[in-house]
Structure formats: C-alpha cells, structure tokens
Design a protein around this motif. Structure first.
Motif, mmCIF file in Angstrom:
data_model
loop_
_atom_site.group_PDB
_atom_site.id
_atom_site.type_symbol
_atom_site.label_atom_id
_atom_site.label_comp_id
_atom_site.label_asym_id
_atom_site.label_seq_id
_atom_site.Cartn_x
_atom_site.Cartn_y
_atom_site.Cartn_z
ATOM 1 N N MET A 69 0.820 -1.212 0.000
ATOM 2 C CA MET A 69 0.000 0.000 0.000
ATOM 3 C C MET A 69 0.852 1.259 0.000
ATOM 4 S SD MET A 69 -3.039 -0.888 -0.426
ATOM 5 C CE MET A 69 -3.870 0.643 -0.150
ATOM 6 N N ALA A 70 1.954 1.262 0.723
ATOM 7 C CA ALA A 70 2.850 2.423 0.712
ATOM 8 C C ALA A 70 3.419 2.641 -0.689
ATOM 9 C CB ALA A 70 3.976 2.229 1.717
ATOM 10 N N GLY A 71 3.658 1.585 -1.406
ATOM 11 C CA GLY A 71 4.143 1.690 -2.778
ATOM 12 C C GLY A 71 3.099 2.294 -3.698
ATOM 13 N N TYR A 72 1.845 1.922 -3.515
ATOM 14 C CA TYR A 72 0.781 2.504 -4.329
ATOM 15 C C TYR A 72 0.583 3.980 -4.004
ATOM 16 C CZ TYR A 72 -0.420 -2.157 -5.939
ATOM 17 O OH TYR A 72 -0.381 -3.394 -6.519
ATOM 18 N N ALA A 73 0.739 4.346 -2.736
ATOM 19 C CA ALA A 73 0.651 5.762 -2.372
ATOM 20 C C ALA A 73 1.785 6.551 -3.011
ATOM 21 C CB ALA A 73 0.684 5.910 -0.853
ATOM 22 N N LEU A 74 2.980 5.991 -3.001
ATOM 23 C CA LEU A 74 4.116 6.646 -3.646
ATOM 24 C C LEU A 74 3.899 6.732 -5.150
ATOM 25 C CD1 LEU A 74 6.889 7.877 -3.105
ATOM 26 C CD2 LEU A 74 7.868 5.602 -3.395
ATOM 27 N N LEU A 75 3.307 5.705 -5.739
ATOM 28 C CA LEU A 75 2.989 5.721 -7.167
ATOM 29 C C LEU A 75 2.007 6.841 -7.488
ATOM 30 C CD1 LEU A 75 2.918 4.478 -10.035
ATOM 31 C CD2 LEU A 75 1.156 2.937 -9.186
ATOM 32 N N LEU A 76 0.992 6.990 -6.684
ATOM 33 C CA LEU A 76 0.012 8.056 -6.901
ATOM 34 C C LEU A 76 0.668 9.431 -6.819
ATOM 35 C CD1 LEU A 76 -2.954 8.761 -7.342
ATOM 36 C CD2 LEU A 76 -3.215 8.768 -4.876
#
Length: 91
Positions: A69-76
C-alpha cells in the motif's frame, strides 16, 4: 528467464504507472480544459509516466518489492505531482 519473459516482467511492473498517468492526463484535459489548453496530452502523460516509473523503482528499492500500500501511495504521488506542476506553474 528468457528475454521475452524479462520484457513482460518489466512491462507489467511499469504498466500501472503508465496507465494511471494516461488516465490522469485524460482527466486533466477533460476537466480543466482552459487551464490545460496549452499543454499537450503527450507531455502530461510523459511527465506523469516518468514520475510514476521513478516511484515504482523507489518502491522496489525502499520496500523490497512492489504491491504494498505504501508503494501505491508513492505511485500516486509520483504520477500526480509532475502533472500538477505542469498544470500550475509551467505555462
């Protein structure tokens, strides 16, 4: 792993970043027509895709793998920030 497998592996790693950048660029061009009139769709997509790709690489380096989830937040953030910068400051 064959070269074709490696290609598909990398393509699938970066596909969410490039797809999200394309969707956000289309949304910007549709919702903020006046503000984004001087910006080409390809420029919005390119900067968003570049930011998203950097975010994916940073996620793998910092977290050890993608899909968290932290990776998806960084992606966003990686996709949205360059497009926001272009829309706000680079006219």
């Amino acid at each position: 792993m064959s070269p074709l497998d490696a290609f598909w592996h990398l393509a699938n790693l970066f596909a969410p970043a490039w797809g999200l950048a394309a969707l956000l660029a289309l949304a910007i061009k549709a919702l903020w027509r006046r503000e984004a009139k001087s910006l080409a769709w390809r420029r919005l997509w390119g900067w968003g895709a570049a930011g998203g790709s950097v975010a994916v690489i940073a996620t793998v380096l910092l977290l050890g793998r993608d899909g968290r989830m932290a990776g998806y937040a960084l992606l966003l953030l990686g996709v949205a920030l360059p497009q926001w910068w272009l829309l706000s400051f680079r006219r």
